[in-house]
Design an enzyme around this catalytic site. Sequence first.
Site, PDB file in Angstrom:
ATOM      1  N   LYS A   1       1.001  -1.046   0.140  1.00  0.00           N
ATOM      2  CA  LYS A   1       0.033   0.131   0.006  1.00  0.00           C
ATOM      3  C   LYS A   1       0.953   1.303   0.028  1.00  0.00           C
ATOM      4  O   LYS A   1       2.158   1.080   0.276  1.00  0.00           O
ATOM      5  CB  LYS A   1      -0.905   0.099   1.360  1.00  0.00           C
ATOM      6  CG  LYS A   1      -2.035  -1.296   1.104  1.00  0.00           C
ATOM      7  CD  LYS A   1      -2.993  -1.196   2.196  1.00  0.00           C
ATOM      8  CE  LYS A   1      -4.158  -2.003   2.111  1.00  0.00           C
ATOM      9  NZ  LYS A   1      -5.079  -1.968   3.176  1.00  0.00           N
TER      10      LYS A   1
ATOM     11  N   PHE B   1     -15.682   3.871   6.992  1.00  0.00           N
ATOM     12  CA  PHE B   1     -14.339   4.449   6.670  1.00  0.00           C
ATOM     13  C   PHE B   1     -14.052   4.529   5.054  1.00  0.00           C
ATOM     14  O   PHE B   1     -12.641   4.542   4.495  1.00  0.00           O
ATOM     15  CB  PHE B   1     -13.217   3.419   7.316  1.00  0.00           C
ATOM     16  CG  PHE B   1     -13.423   1.864   7.029  1.00  0.00           C
ATOM     17  CD1 PHE B   1     -13.097   1.507   5.525  1.00  0.00           C
ATOM     18  CD2 PHE B   1     -14.162   0.973   7.923  1.00  0.00           C
ATOM     19  CE1 PHE B   1     -13.040   0.145   5.470  1.00  0.00           C
ATOM     20  CE2 PHE B   1     -14.432  -0.146   7.334  1.00  0.00           C
ATOM     21  CZ  PHE B   1     -14.034  -0.882   6.481  1.00  0.00           C
TER      22      PHE B   1
ATOM     23  N   ARG C   1      -2.772 -14.413   3.699  1.00  0.00           N
ATOM     24  CA  ARG C   1      -3.322 -13.793   4.606  1.00  0.00           C
ATOM     25  C   ARG C   1      -2.657 -13.734   6.209  1.00  0.00           C
ATOM     26  O   ARG C   1      -2.697 -13.135   6.932  1.00  0.00           O
ATOM     27  CB  ARG C   1      -4.970 -14.291   4.807  1.00  0.00           C
ATOM     28  CG  ARG C   1      -5.788 -13.848   3.607  1.00  0.00           C
ATOM     29  CD  ARG C   1      -6.252 -12.440   3.307  1.00  0.00           C
ATOM     30  NE  ARG C   1      -6.714 -11.830   4.441  1.00  0.00           N
ATOM     31  CZ  ARG C   1      -7.238 -10.615   4.453  1.00  0.00           C
ATOM     32  NH1 ARG C   1      -7.541  -9.988   3.756  1.00  0.00           N
ATOM     33  NH2 ARG C   1      -8.317 -10.273   5.518  1.00  0.00           N
TER      34      ARG C   1
ATOM     35  N   THR D   1      -6.039  -7.224  10.308  1.00  0.00           N
ATOM     36  CA  THR D   1      -6.317  -5.978   9.576  1.00  0.00           C
ATOM     37  C   THR D   1      -5.591  -4.907  10.420  1.00  0.00           C
ATOM     38  O   THR D   1      -4.938  -4.122  10.219  1.00  0.00           O
ATOM     39  CB  THR D   1      -7.837  -5.731   9.321  1.00  0.00           C
ATOM     40  OG1 THR D   1      -8.425  -6.930   8.592  1.00  0.00           O
ATOM     41  CG2 THR D   1      -7.811  -4.361   8.583  1.00  0.00           C
TER      42      THR D   1
ATOM     43  N   ARG E   1       1.994  -7.073   8.897  1.00  0.00           N
ATOM     44  CA  ARG E   1       1.530  -5.838   9.444  1.00  0.00           C
ATOM     45  C   ARG E   1       2.027  -5.389  10.836  1.00  0.00           C
ATOM     46  O   ARG E   1       2.143  -4.462  11.316  1.00  0.00           O
ATOM     47  CB  ARG E   1      -0.162  -6.201   9.625  1.00  0.00           C
ATOM     48  CG  ARG E   1      -0.687  -5.880   8.110  1.00  0.00           C
ATOM     49  CD  ARG E   1      -2.187  -6.518   8.020  1.00  0.00           C
ATOM     50  NE  ARG E   1      -2.780  -5.784   6.832  1.00  0.00           N
ATOM     51  CZ  ARG E   1      -4.095  -6.274   6.369  1.00  0.00           C
ATOM     52  NH1 ARG E   1      -4.663  -7.125   6.832  1.00  0.00           N
ATOM     53  NH2 ARG E   1      -4.364  -5.557   5.202  1.00  0.00           N
TER      54      ARG E   1
ATOM     55  N   ASN F   1      -2.041   0.136   6.985  1.00  0.00           N
ATOM     56  CA  ASN F   1      -1.968  -1.228   7.266  1.00  0.00           C
ATOM     57  C   ASN F   1      -0.946  -2.073   6.368  1.00  0.00           C
ATOM     58  O   ASN F   1      -0.933  -3.026   6.224  1.00  0.00           O
ATOM     59  CB  ASN F   1      -2.801  -1.978   7.825  1.00  0.00           C
ATOM     60  CG  ASN F   1      -3.966  -2.314   6.549  1.00  0.00           C
ATOM     61  OD1 ASN F   1      -3.937  -1.822   5.503  1.00  0.00           O
ATOM     62  ND2 ASN F   1      -5.099  -2.961   7.079  1.00  0.00           N
TER      63      ASN F   1
ATOM     64  N   HIS G   1      -2.470  -5.282   1.182  1.00  0.00           N
ATOM     65  CA  HIS G   1      -3.694  -5.775   1.111  1.00  0.00           C
ATOM     66  C   HIS G   1      -3.440  -7.254   0.396  1.00  0.00           C
ATOM     67  O   HIS G   1      -2.448  -7.659  -0.152  1.00  0.00           O
ATOM     68  CB  HIS G   1      -4.249  -5.014  -0.056  1.00  0.00           C
ATOM     69  CG  HIS G   1      -5.532  -5.870  -0.901  1.00  0.00           C
ATOM     70  ND1 HIS G   1      -6.705  -5.991  -0.377  1.00  0.00           N
ATOM     71  CD2 HIS G   1      -5.287  -6.808  -1.735  1.00  0.00           C
ATOM     72  CE1 HIS G   1      -7.432  -6.862  -0.991  1.00  0.00           C
ATOM     73  NE2 HIS G   1      -6.540  -7.247  -2.011  1.00  0.00           N
TER      74      HIS G   1
ATOM     75  N   GLU H   1      -9.082  -9.942  -8.518  1.00  0.00           N
ATOM     76  CA  GLU H   1      -8.246  -8.691  -8.478  1.00  0.00           C
ATOM     77  C   GLU H   1      -6.891  -8.960  -9.073  1.00  0.00           C
ATOM     78  O   GLU H   1      -6.321  -7.716  -9.350  1.00  0.00           O
ATOM     79  CB  GLU H   1      -7.894  -8.983  -6.698  1.00  0.00           C
ATOM     80  CG  GLU H   1      -8.945  -8.521  -6.036  1.00  0.00           C
ATOM     81  CD  GLU H   1      -9.049  -8.423  -4.441  1.00  0.00           C
ATOM     82  OE1 GLU H   1      -9.739  -8.238  -3.694  1.00  0.00           O
ATOM     83  OE2 GLU H   1      -7.863  -8.892  -4.010  1.00  0.00           O
TER      84      GLU H   1
HETATM   85  P1  ATP Z   1      -7.291  -5.635   2.734  1.00  0.00           P
HETATM   86  O1  ATP Z   1      -8.578  -5.738   2.053  1.00  0.00           O
HETATM   87  O2  ATP Z   1      -6.698  -4.375   2.484  1.00  0.00           O
HETATM   88  O3  ATP Z   1      -6.479  -6.994   2.522  1.00  0.00           O
HETATM   89  P2  ATP Z   1      -8.408  -6.601   5.003  1.00  0.00           P
HETATM   90  O4  ATP Z   1      -8.964  -7.629   4.326  1.00  0.00           O
HETATM   91  O5  ATP Z   1      -7.330  -7.105   6.214  1.00  0.00           O
HETATM   92  O6  ATP Z   1      -7.633  -5.716   4.289  1.00  0.00           O
HETATM   93  P3  ATP Z   1     -11.017  -5.300   5.054  1.00  0.00           P
HETATM   94  O7  ATP Z   1     -12.049  -5.413   6.347  1.00  0.00           O
HETATM   95  O8  ATP Z   1     -10.970  -5.846   3.777  1.00  0.00           O
HETATM   96  O9  ATP Z   1      -9.535  -5.612   5.625  1.00  0.00           O
HETATM   97  O10 ATP Z   1     -10.663  -3.646   5.096  1.00  0.00           O
HETATM   98  C1  ATP Z   1      -9.918  -3.108   3.723  1.00  0.00           C
HETATM   99  C2  ATP Z   1      -8.971  -2.143   4.309  1.00  0.00           C
HETATM  100  O11 ATP Z   1     -10.103  -0.904   4.802  1.00  0.00           O
HETATM  101  C3  ATP Z   1      -8.072  -2.516   5.246  1.00  0.00           C
HETATM  102  O12 ATP Z   1      -7.013  -3.169   5.127  1.00  0.00           O
HETATM  103  C4  ATP Z   1      -7.952  -1.045   5.942  1.00  0.00           C
HETATM  104  O13 ATP Z   1      -6.810  -0.451   5.213  1.00  0.00           O
HETATM  105  C5  ATP Z   1      -9.197  -0.342   5.898  1.00  0.00           C
HETATM  106  N1  ATP Z   1     -10.083  -0.522   7.210  1.00  0.00           N
HETATM  107  C6  ATP Z   1     -10.718  -1.646   7.350  1.00  0.00           C
HETATM  108  N2  ATP Z   1     -11.270  -1.376   8.514  1.00  0.00           N
HETATM  109  C7  ATP Z   1     -11.020   0.115   9.047  1.00  0.00           C
HETATM  110  C8  ATP Z   1     -11.621   0.676  10.149  1.00  0.00           C
HETATM  111  N3  ATP Z   1     -12.421   0.560  10.943  1.00  0.00           N
HETATM  112  N4  ATP Z   1     -10.940   2.119  10.177  1.00  0.00           N
HETATM  113  C9  ATP Z   1     -10.315   2.366   8.999  1.00  0.00           C
HETATM  114  N5  ATP Z   1      -9.904   1.760   8.009  1.00  0.00           N
HETATM  115  C10 ATP Z   1     -10.166   0.510   7.812  1.00  0.00           C
HETATM  116 MG    MG Z   2     -10.053  -7.249   2.620  1.00  0.00          MG
END
Ligand code: ATP
Ligand code: MG
Length: 140
Positions: free
Chosen positions: A9, A57, A85, A91, A102, A112, A115, A126
């Site tokens: 990211k 968010f 993962r 996350t 992370r 974080n 992705h 994707e």
């Molecule tokens: P990614 O999809 O980026 O791999 P993830 O699958 O672990 O991450 P998701 O729930 O898909 O988590 O959320 C996508 C992204 O949105 C997170 O990686 C983070 O950057 C952002 N995000 C998620 N939850 C929050 C939150 N509560 N506040 C702010 N940003 C958030």
């Molecule tokens: Mg995700």
Amino acid sequence: MEQTLAILKPDSYANGNAGKILAHLEAEGFTIRGLRVVHLTEAQAGAFYAVHSERPFFGSLVEFMTSGPCIPVALERENAVKGLREVMGATNPAEAAEGTIRKLYAANIENNAIHGSDSPENAAIELAFFFSSSDLIAAR
Ligand code: ATP
Ligand code: MG
């Protein structure tokens, strides 16, 4: 063998952590089949994370993902989706296991570091978002 999509990211790119994260992924057995450096537009970031469009968010996430260049990477390994993962960690880096990407490189739940696709079906979607099949180096 399975393929998945990682994105280093904008925080990882800006902080100079991209090389270390790629080395971490290679050490975990992932082979790099494709890699780009892209600066996402608002429309692209919104489309990529469309599943989160109703979340509070979402606007902030799109702003973060468009804040600078990022590095989409096509990765291959056995059990690549689930494996990535695990190597990424939770996350929220405060909840991520020791030694995960992370835990090592993320500042907070939004910034974080990385992705990773969350299912083989989403990995295929994707990967196609960033790479045409001719961009991906085949195993040989
Ligand atoms: P990614 O999809 O980026 O791999 P993830 O699958 O672990 O991450 P998701 O729930 O898909 O988590 O959320 C996508 C992204 O949105 C997170 O990686 C983070 O950057 C952002 N995000 C998620 N939850 C929050 C939150 N509560 N506040 C702010 N940003 C958030
Ligand atoms: Mg995700």
